[in-house]
Design an enzyme around this catalytic site. Structure first.
Site, mmCIF file in Angstrom:
data_model
loop_
_atom_site.group_PDB
_atom_site.id
_atom_site.type_symbol
_atom_site.label_atom_id
_atom_site.label_comp_id
_atom_site.label_asym_id
_atom_site.label_seq_id
_atom_site.Cartn_x
_atom_site.Cartn_y
_atom_site.Cartn_z
ATOM 1 C CE1 TYR A 150 -6.520 -19.117 54.728
ATOM 2 C CE2 TYR A 150 -6.301 -20.493 56.668
ATOM 3 C CZ TYR A 150 -5.849 -20.097 55.420
ATOM 4 O OH TYR A 150 -4.735 -20.699 54.880
ATOM 5 C CE LYS B 291 4.582 -10.055 48.655
ATOM 6 N NZ LYS B 291 5.923 -10.473 48.224
ATOM 7 C CG ASP C 92 8.156 -12.847 49.216
ATOM 8 O OD1 ASP C 92 8.311 -12.248 50.305
ATOM 9 O OD2 ASP C 92 8.191 -12.263 48.115
ATOM 10 C CG ASP D 196 1.275 -27.430 56.415
ATOM 11 O OD1 ASP D 196 0.753 -27.249 57.537
ATOM 12 O OD2 ASP D 196 0.773 -28.154 55.526
HETATM 13 C C1 IPM Z 1 -4.520 -26.110 59.791
HETATM 14 C C2 IPM Z 1 -5.399 -26.532 58.669
HETATM 15 C C3 IPM Z 1 -6.685 -25.737 58.732
HETATM 16 C C4 IPM Z 1 -6.319 -24.285 58.667
HETATM 17 C C5 IPM Z 1 -7.733 -26.086 57.683
HETATM 18 C C6 IPM Z 1 -8.100 -27.551 57.752
HETATM 19 C C7 IPM Z 1 -8.938 -25.227 57.772
HETATM 20 O O1 IPM Z 1 -4.745 -26.373 57.469
HETATM 21 O O2 IPM Z 1 -4.947 -26.237 60.949
HETATM 22 O O3 IPM Z 1 -3.413 -25.678 59.541
HETATM 23 O O4 IPM Z 1 -6.132 -23.756 57.583
HETATM 24 O O5 IPM Z 1 -6.194 -23.665 59.690
HETATM 25 MG MG MG Z 2 -2.674 -25.977 57.715
#
Ligand code: IPM
Ligand code: MG
Length: 443
Positions: free
Chosen positions: A228, A278, A310, A338
């Site tokens: 990122y 990974k 994975d 998530d």
């Molecule tokens: C999170 C979100 C963010 C991230 C995005 C919005 C940049 O998905 O906080 O998990 O990837 O960190």
């Molecule tokens: Mg996120």
């Protein structure tokens, strides 16, 4: 909307702070101070059992420890006992985009209730980041807005982004503001708890027998490195075809500082740490493992393991009870968190803290800005409210106050009150404001 907020922007600099309201003579704060004076009246010296960095910085600003008493209640951690006296805190508030201002509004109501109950004063300063900042300043995080966050004791954030800004180039998107905010504040450690509230077990998509084994783990996600933050490039090849590259750099010190948080977190819990990577493909993962092995020697009590990401994605739904603490790089942590939130019943319940070397943190729900339900007053404010509880606990050392918020949420769930995202049969579905009301009523 924003205009109705009863929280005007207040200056942040210490010298400019609003003085405490001296009229509140009989506030709980004064009662606590009196209680403290009584506690301070015996003789021997107590050793503070706490050694966290939050405490360390507070110790400097506090008078010597109160003397030891035979009363076990009085012998509770003296720092924690006295921290409620430090009651004036500056919070930068990023209202966020789409449905986010709705959850932030409820969260500030909860913070105000806590302030009232415990005698604290919270000053709120609005800071713009994400879509709001793009609309106002043409930049998802202008320096002056980052400066407001850096000047605050901590930052509360809803969520940013939405379809309105989707067409913009990468550098100008709302998400870039969030990444720059995390990096600008030096917040390399993101703590995302995946713990099921027993009342929400029916809302979990997992089979009851899997849920019954327990879901209680924490994802320690590296937050300001990796892909990122590597180079993002799109260019045209000689044949006219486009090619894009995202690079994933990690240096040893970046791995070591987050790895250490992983081990320290495990030491405070069930002493199990799993490094998710990974390493069968990526050099960065192999470097992670090498650094983790060095750290492992310092934490012999921790049962350390490694797992490919994975496989981890699969294990999280197959048997989440096996995990205590997961430590992982930025993108893997984004994805696995998530997934982990979903198995606990709803992403609308999961708060997060992001910290660096100091006590100032960024507290935000892990969910997005939910553009599809914006303006309908149906979004679940709980993750944001629980993020504020984490702020009280980790940045301000307000244990009792954080407990009060979490137990209010617990009572609301006990009453069968839900929001659309975690609704199940026989429960009552509330809107965002009504859920805020319900939580407030329990504090
Ligand atoms: C999170 C979100 C963010 C991230 C995005 C919005 C940049 O998905 O906080 O998990 O990837 O960190
Ligand atoms: Mg996120």
């Amino acid at each position: 909307g924003r205009g109705e907020s009863k929280h005007p922007s207040l200056p942040l600099a210490r010298a400019e702070r609003k003085p405490l309201d001296r009229k509140k003579k009989h506030s709980p704060r004064h009662q606590r101070e009196n209680l403290l004076k009584e506690k301070n009246s015996s003789t021997a010296t107590a050793i503070c059992p706490c050694a966290t960095s939050a405490h360390a910085s507070l110790k400097k600003s506090l008078p010597p420890h109160p003397p030891k008493s035979k009363n076990p209640v009085i012998n509770r951690c003296p720092i924690e006992e006295r921290m409620p006296i430090i009651m004036e805190k500056n919070i930068a508030v990023i209202w966020g985009d789409c449905s986010s201002p709705e959850i932030v509004k409820q969260t500030l109501r909860v913070l105000d209730k806590v302030a009232e109950k415990y005698g604290h004063t919270f000053h709120y300063t609005d800071a713009a980041m994400g879509g709001e900042a793009i609309d106002k300043y043409g930049d998802p995080l202008p320096q002056h807005e980052l400066d407001k966050c850096l000047a605050a004791d901590s930052v509360l954030l809803g969520a940013v982004g939405g379809p309105k800004w989707e067409g913009l180039p990468g550098e100008q998107r709302p998400e870039k503001g969030l990444l720059r905010l995390r990096a600008g504040m030096g917040l390399y450690s993101n703590n995302r708890p995946a713990k099921i509230w027993p009342q929400l077990a029916p809302a979990s998509p997992l089979k009851p027998e899997i849920v019954a084994k327990g879901i209680d783990f924490i994802i320690v996600r590296e937050l300001i490195g990796g892909v990122y933050f590597g180079k993002h490039e799109t260019y045209t090849l000689e044949n006219g075809e486009k090619q894009a590259v995202d690079s994933m750099p990690y240096s040893e010190h970046e791995i070591e500082r987050i790895g250490r948080i992983g081990f320290e977190t495990a030491m405070k819990r069930r002493k199990k740490l799993c490094c998710v990577d990974k390493a069968n493909v990526l050099d960065t993962s192999r470097l992670w493992r090498a650094v983790m092995h060095r750290l492992q020697a310092e934490y012999p009590e921790v049962e350390y393991s490694e797992m490919f990401v994975d496989n981890c994605a699969m294990q999280v739904v197959k048997d989440p009870s096996q995990f205590d603490v997961i430590v992982t790089e930025n993108m893997f942590g984004d994805i696995i968190s998530d997934e982990a939130s979903m198995i606990t019943g709803s992403i609308g319940m999961i708060p997060s803290s992001s910290l660096g070397d100091g006590t100032r943190g960024l507290y935000e729900p892990i969910h997005g800005s939910a553009p599809d339900i914006a303006g309908k007053d149906i979004v679940n404010p709980t993750a944001c409210i629980l993020s504020a509880a984490m702020m009280l606990r980790y940045s301000f050392g307000m244990t009792e106050e954080a407990d009060a918020i979490e137990s209010a949420v617990n009572k609301v769930l006990d009453k069968g009150l839900r929001t659309a995202d975690n609704m199940s049969e026989g429960c009552t579905c509330l809107g965002c404001t009504a859920m805020g009301d319900a939580i407030l009523a329990e504090i």
